[in-house]
Write a protein that holds these residues in place. Sequence first.
Motif, mmCIF file in Angstrom:
data_model
loop_
_atom_site.group_PDB
_atom_site.id
_atom_site.type_symbol
_atom_site.label_atom_id
_atom_site.label_comp_id
_atom_site.label_asym_id
_atom_site.label_seq_id
_atom_site.Cartn_x
_atom_site.Cartn_y
_atom_site.Cartn_z
ATOM 1 N N GLU A 250 4.900 4.272 -8.123
ATOM 2 C CA GLU A 250 4.012 5.059 -7.265
ATOM 3 C C GLU A 250 2.616 5.173 -7.895
ATOM 4 N N LEU A 251 2.556 5.398 -9.194
ATOM 5 C CA LEU A 251 1.258 5.461 -9.872
ATOM 6 C C LEU A 251 0.519 4.129 -9.777
ATOM 7 N N ILE A 252 1.255 3.032 -9.896
ATOM 8 C CA ILE A 252 0.646 1.704 -9.771
ATOM 9 C C ILE A 252 0.059 1.528 -8.380
ATOM 10 N N ILE A 253 0.832 1.864 -7.363
ATOM 11 C CA ILE A 253 0.381 1.709 -5.981
ATOM 12 C C ILE A 253 -0.848 2.571 -5.705
ATOM 13 N N GLU B 30 0.816 -1.214 0.000
ATOM 14 C CA GLU B 30 0.000 0.000 0.000
ATOM 15 C C GLU B 30 0.847 1.261 0.000
ATOM 16 N N THR B 31 2.147 1.107 0.217
ATOM 17 C CA THR B 31 3.047 2.265 0.239
ATOM 18 C C THR B 31 4.287 1.951 -0.589
ATOM 19 N N MET B 32 4.983 3.009 -0.941
ATOM 20 C CA MET B 32 6.244 2.822 -1.673
ATOM 21 C C MET B 32 7.233 2.035 -0.825
ATOM 22 N N GLU B 33 7.278 2.333 0.448
ATOM 23 C CA GLU B 33 8.219 1.636 1.333
ATOM 24 C C GLU B 33 7.950 0.133 1.346
ATOM 25 N N GLU B 34 6.683 -0.236 1.427
ATOM 26 C CA GLU B 34 6.331 -1.659 1.398
ATOM 27 C C GLU B 34 6.728 -2.286 0.062
#
Length: 100
Positions: A88-91, A57-61
């Motif tokens: 980021e757009l995908i997430i 759900e996040t970039m970090e994940e």
Amino acid sequence: MINRVNEKLEAALNDWEMMKTASEDEREECAERFEMHFYQFIEELKLWYQKLEQPPETMEEAENLMEIKEMLDRLPAPLELNFYTELELIIEGQEQVRYD
């Protein structure tokens, strides 16, 4: 499914290398081919992401996924920002409009 992502990444990376050594006459064609393969890679990445049991759900994940780490390890530094932007757009579930 991750194999398809990696195949598309490999095609884009091959084109990236070809652009470096292409003659002036060939550069534009190589660049267009790279762009096409890069965005095919991103589309396959998106399909793979959407089929994950628990998509990050996040970039970090996302960056902590082994598959994403491996992709980042293979990407040349100049392509990292493009990759992060697309990831980021995908997430976020946003559709990117591309103009040719």
